[in-house]
Design a protein around this motif. Structure first.
Motif: not given
Length: 341
Positions: A1-27
């Motif tokens: 199985m090829k590694v490329e089969d597990f690729d997807f497009t991800l906008p860079e601005d969706l990479i979380a840079q900081t934790p949310l103020k409250e731990r449990e407030s994640s989606r």
């Protein structure tokens, strides 16, 4: 199985840079494997998806402030060391950057000489064996001089180092956090206990593999780096009892699932044991230990997205990730959660 089969497009601005103020407030995205359905929830609703008699398994490893910035004594060059694991006494395996400037015999000084590291041996891909010299207690010196080893895709400075630890972190030894557990609070854990859900603890110290991308074309050619794990008698008994009574075992994070599947593979039941695992889980894989998984959203072409694709299916996971991008979920270490049932 090829590694490329597990690729997807991800906008860079969706990479979380900081934790949310409250731990449990994640989606939390809920992925039902049988129904092939997706629901979008808040993480606080996780309690609704576990039942009395189920067992939630969390990894209680604690992250070392393992990133050290020092000065090479011979030249004054800046050298960064990332502690990976203790070999013996004051001898450690580390990643050095730049590795070419830190050869056997060279010494790096940290904190105006409070801590010194001498390179003893070269390893592959920037790895080194070093011996530390210091006065006092090593972990106290490290706590004073070290920084949390955040992944390279996080560019922001972490203001509160406790936010890169789970609330149940106890066993010191990781070079990275088991990030699926960062969403949990003591309040949520208490709600689960009140509902009749057992909370069980295992340890897997997250190591070198977390920092190295898959660099081969086919999955079968990739070698996983070994990581230390342990499971005690109490947890083994709890897990065996859960299975015997028809309850579900829900793993928090890929580290928990790798530990449990390693033990089940080697012993065909849950037993108190410890050792090193280099288990590499990718499709197709017959899971023996785990019935559900709480995890984060992972990097394209990573061993982690391969693991979750084995637990659900590659097609279902990639569809879910496509929706996560459309719904603007936060990705990676400080990102949102996914529950796979």
């Amino acid at each position: 199985m090829k590694v490329e089969d597990f690729d997807f497009t991800l906008p860079e601005d969706l990479i979380a840079q900081t934790p949310l103020k409250e731990r449990e407030s994640s989606r939390m995205m809920v992925l039902d494997r049988n129904k092939e359905s997706i629901q979008n929830e808040q993480f606080t609703k996780v309690v609704n998806y576990l039942e009395a008699g189920d067992c939630l398994v969390v990894n209680n490893t604690k992250v070392l402030p393992a990133r050290l910035l020092g000065t090479k004594e011979e030249t004054g060059a800046t050298i960064e060391l990332l502690l990976l694991h203790q070999k013996d006494g004051d001898t450690w395996e580390v990643l050095a950057k730049p590795a070419k400037k830190f050869k056997p015999g060279a010494t790096v000084s940290f904190g105006d000489g409070m801590l010194q590291a001498t390179c003893k041996e070269d390893l592959d891909q920037g790895g080194k064996i070093v011996e530390f010299e210091y006065n006092g207690i090593f972990l106290e010196v490290l706590d004073q001089l070290g920084e949390m080893p955040l992944p390279p895709y996080i560019k922001e400075k972490l203001e509160d180092r406790d936010r890169y630890q789970t609330v149940y972190a106890e066993e010191v030894g990781s070079a990275a956090a088991p990030t699926a557990g960062l969403h949990f609070t003591n309040n949520i854990l208490d709600q689960l206990r009140d509902k009749g859900v057992q909370i069980a603890y295992i340890t897997l110290h997250v190591g070198l593999g977390t920092f190295r991308p898959v660099q081969v074309e086919t999955i079968e050619s990739h070698d996983m780096h070994a990581e230390y794990y342990q499971l005690d008698e109490s947890t083994a008994e709890t897990l065996e009892r859960t299975k015997a009574n028809g309850g579900k075992v829900i793993a928090v994070g890929t580290t928990s699932i790798r530990t449990l599947e390693t033990i089940m593979r080697d012993h065909h039941k849950f037993v108190a044991t410890s050792g090193w695992t280099d288990i590499f889980i990718y499709p197709p894989y017959d899971f023996q230990a785990v019935d559900g998984l709480i995890t984060n959203f992972h990097l394209p072409k990573s061993t982690l997205i391969m693991l979750v694709s084995a637990f659900a299916s590659r097609e279902l996971i990639l569809d879910a990730y496509k929706e996560a991008v459309q719904q603007r979920y936060r990705f990676f270490s400080f990102g949102d959660a996914m529950l796979i049932i």
